[in-house]
Design an enzyme around this catalytic site. Structure first.
Site, mmCIF file in Angstrom:
data_model
loop_
_atom_site.group_PDB
_atom_site.id
_atom_site.type_symbol
_atom_site.label_atom_id
_atom_site.label_comp_id
_atom_site.label_asym_id
_atom_site.label_seq_id
_atom_site.Cartn_x
_atom_site.Cartn_y
_atom_site.Cartn_z
ATOM 1 N N GLY A 245 0.802 -1.214 0.000
ATOM 2 C CA GLY A 245 0.000 0.000 0.000
ATOM 3 C C GLY A 245 0.839 1.270 0.000
ATOM 4 N N HIS A 246 0.183 2.409 -0.082
ATOM 5 C CA HIS A 246 0.905 3.677 -0.169
ATOM 6 C C HIS A 246 1.618 4.018 1.138
ATOM 7 C CE1 HIS A 246 -3.032 6.093 0.829
ATOM 8 N NE2 HIS A 246 -2.854 5.089 1.642
ATOM 9 N N ASN A 247 2.780 4.625 0.992
ATOM 10 C CA ASN A 247 3.596 5.106 2.110
ATOM 11 C C ASN A 247 4.240 3.990 2.923
ATOM 12 O OD1 ASN A 247 2.527 7.694 1.448
ATOM 13 N ND2 ASN A 247 0.752 7.233 2.696
#
Lengths: 344, 344, 344
Positions: A245-247
């Site tokens: 996922g993002h980050n």
């Protein structure tokens, strides 16, 4: 393709016992090896198979030299599994070199390469690849057929992209990486603000930054960060169908098996392993050296290295049904035990 | 790219406190913000970070105006997170507009577009895209490189398909949608009749019908229906690597996180959320407003809104092993408690 | 498209009761059928719907003939579901034949086919497909747009590859198969030797060998073997987003639902089923006729046919939290029960 034991030892080292001119046509497991095959025994617990294998020669550690020598040729080396790994690399490189002679042009004429893209020496680009403006591909990298490198993407030296990989705009992968087919690096992270029952998109303005020697399995997805970048550090190894996922930040040399999923903003340490199908929830932290068993779900941060598990044990369906039904009353069973303890 | 606070407030509203000419180069989280950054504080529980962030300016709700004002420039708005979401959209649109100037032709000459396909005004089509007979792409839609739109597929106005998306024959996605790379819409549902130990294929004669404002994450799959259509209603948001089986219906504004799977003919209501890696079995019904926790498995229909969970808690491996072993005897433990209760 | 009941029975058999000239425009479920639709009732438990459906005609087994006959036209056949399956095949083939008349050239001029590749009679190749040296595609096979068939890959007769499939070098799929979009066959298996904290790649020198009548769902991945081949036997059916690790063997007619994962070197017998999201760990053996419930995790070999399950039962979140917390003390609860038993 074939090679003699002498050629193998000249390339990879090890002490050769037996006929140097013995020709090897195939690397094989102990069970399937034949007289033309080279096999390996890395651990003492497989020693019993030394006598029965039909392999032409064996790679063995010093502790297993005697029985190996008793049955025929062998290569002695401190870490037989490591030697075998390097042998597979040497074998493949040699096979590919033989094939390269009749390969097509380095840059396939059907590939679309923006004039502002910079390609290093020895770069190859497959058919129908699309390389957009400002992309940088460093020396010796190989871009497979049908890959899409969006604007300003960067590929490090000698990294190989299999056919059908997307590297999104502004995303970077370092040197000596391998990306398998269908991977999507840099799709939008999953971010929305809920407003009166509707999801308002938060545009994902970060990118993906991947270190050196990273391998990413087929059809895996690494989302771009919302504001900062999603990061995979050097030496990370991801199997197929993995979701990052993002980050998310994944530390150096951490490996994840197929179908694992890591939700947004999780921070996974270095030298961790995540088993197949395991899930790490968002915003959690895993310390260095944490090992998550297959199919386990990490719902809280883990600060101590070690092995962690959480899987419902499989059973015949009838037993499972009974135990699962009782599990739904477990808390009240505990209360009943407490009550019994009071009265006993 | 940069913008002044005055420009931002002119575009998105909010009450500006401080220097209107302050130049913002970057949107950032509180932790990573610098003097050139605009950040936001949506909730009172992050108020303690207001004093310590180095952000040049903050977006805050009225309740946090005072401490924000005390440290520097800020934009006051009722819902700071919503404002931030809209700001990311404005920021991205502005950045893309700057890039569009030097973009290539709207319809890339390498794209193959059947003469019977109808493309609306302002449609863009990327390199090597294939658009088959009878396809309709409405105004302003963007079809990425390497997309395949099979015969009679339809794409609504302003919908964007990333590179490498398949939209199967007769399938439709509405307006203002986003489909990320590698998505396959309209593969066959998984249907077979078992006949003397062999699986006889049931051809899937339905299609996929997707509403407006739907987002679908990378490498997700939406299968076509067996007889009727698989349906995603308006506002549905799907993350990456999600499987939607044939004949599934997903209600308006329902969102699912990565690696979730919904088996055939399930009906999921509106305004639901399905956590990452969760599984919904076939032919079940979920009411509106049902929230399934990550990695939980829905094995029966759920008729009441609420949060539902079912995950084995993770533990150190040794503890897990003991508890999992005991779990396989749980039903008999219950019987032992019953026996104790009788004798006590 | 439409067909009369007489045409259908002429093609597929069955005893026609009622008007032979009745025109059918659509196959439909009992609930959505109209006067132009043909539907089916396979099991006695759906008999109550016979009176209420608006279908123009029904396919029924002899046991349901009387009520079906009472309401209108019907086709009588021993196994109505099997008849329906074959009807969907006939229907689709007819529809496709009508469309084929205006299809493009069999070998799209944009496809890149190495001169050493051999294509059988009637083979079709879609736009931008890449067929490398030494590939063999047998008669009547259909290679979709954007497929990549690497060197020496083989495709059996009449097998269909949807757009965007990768068939890796030296991999083979047999006759009458179906491979959906985004599938990657022949990516590297996930194999490394750990050496001083770094992962040393074990090159994957095997291939993938797939039998006849195998179907593989969208975005699934079948890795090549390390030394020997990964094998899917005849009649295997895989749904979408499935991961098959290196060296896995899947027996004849085994079917797996979406998002299932099988880790390396597992051996799954014939006529097994693996439910959606289930995980089979590496190096395990499953006997013939083993059925794994959805989302269950197989952690040990299973030698007896039967149904096996292991899923934490879903519950309202509050109840789950209590029971999950208690589960972490389950082993000590057992000890407390033991203690009570001693004193009672």
């Amino acid at each position: 393709m074939s090679a003699t034991l002498a050629e193998i030892c000249a390339a990879l080292g090890g002490v050769l016992h037996g006929e140097p001119g013995l020709s090897i046509d195939r690397l094989a497991s102990l069970e399937t090896a034949e007289a033309d095959s080279l096999s390996f025994v890395a651990q003492a617990r497989y020693a019993s198979q030394i006598a029965s294998t039909r392999a032409g020669a064996l790679i063995v550690p010093p502790a297993l030299l005697e029985p190996a020598r008793a049955r025929g040729a062998c290569i002695e080396t401190p870490d037989a599994y490591l030697y075998f790994a390097r042998l597979t690399q040497w074998w493949k490189a040699r096979r590919e070199a033989a094939e390269q002679a009749d390969a097509g042009p380095a840059i396939h004429p059907s590939a679309l390469i923006d004039p502002t893209a910079r390609l290093g020496e020895g770069v190859t680009v497959g058919a129908f690849a699309v390389i957009e403006a400002g992309v940088v591909v460093e020396q010796g990298a190989r871009i497979g057929a049908h890959c899409v490198l969006e604007r300003r993407a960067q590929v490090g030296a000698r990294t190989r992209l299999s056919p059908r990989v997307t590297l999104g705009h502004d995303c970077r992968i370092g040197a000596d990486g391998i990306v398998h087919g269908g991977v999507v690096i840099g799709a939008d992270g999953f971010g929305f603000a809920l407003h009166q029952g509707e999801w308002i998109k938060i545009e994902q303005l970060g990118a993906v930054r991947i270190g050196d020697r990273v391998e990413i399995g087929a059809n895996s997805c690494i989302d771009r960060g919302a504001l900062e970048d999603t990061v995979l550090e050097d030496g990370v190894k991801l199997d197929n169908l993995i979701q990052i996922g993002h980050n998310v930040q994944v530390g150096r040399n951490t490996a994840m098996a197929g179908c694992a999923g890591v939700a947004g903003s999780a921070r996974i340490g270095a030298n961790c392993t995540v088993g197949g199908g395991a899930v790490v929830l968002g915003h959690l932290t895993l310390a260095d050296g944490v090992h998550i068993s297959a199919a386990s779900v990490v719902m809280r941060s883990i600060h101590q290295p070690g092995q962690y598990s959480g899987v419902f044990p499989i059973d015949d369906n009838r037993s499972w049904e009974k135990n699962a039904a009782t599990l739904r009353q477990l808390h009240s069973l505990r209360d009943r035990i407490k009550a019994l303890e009071k009265t006993s």
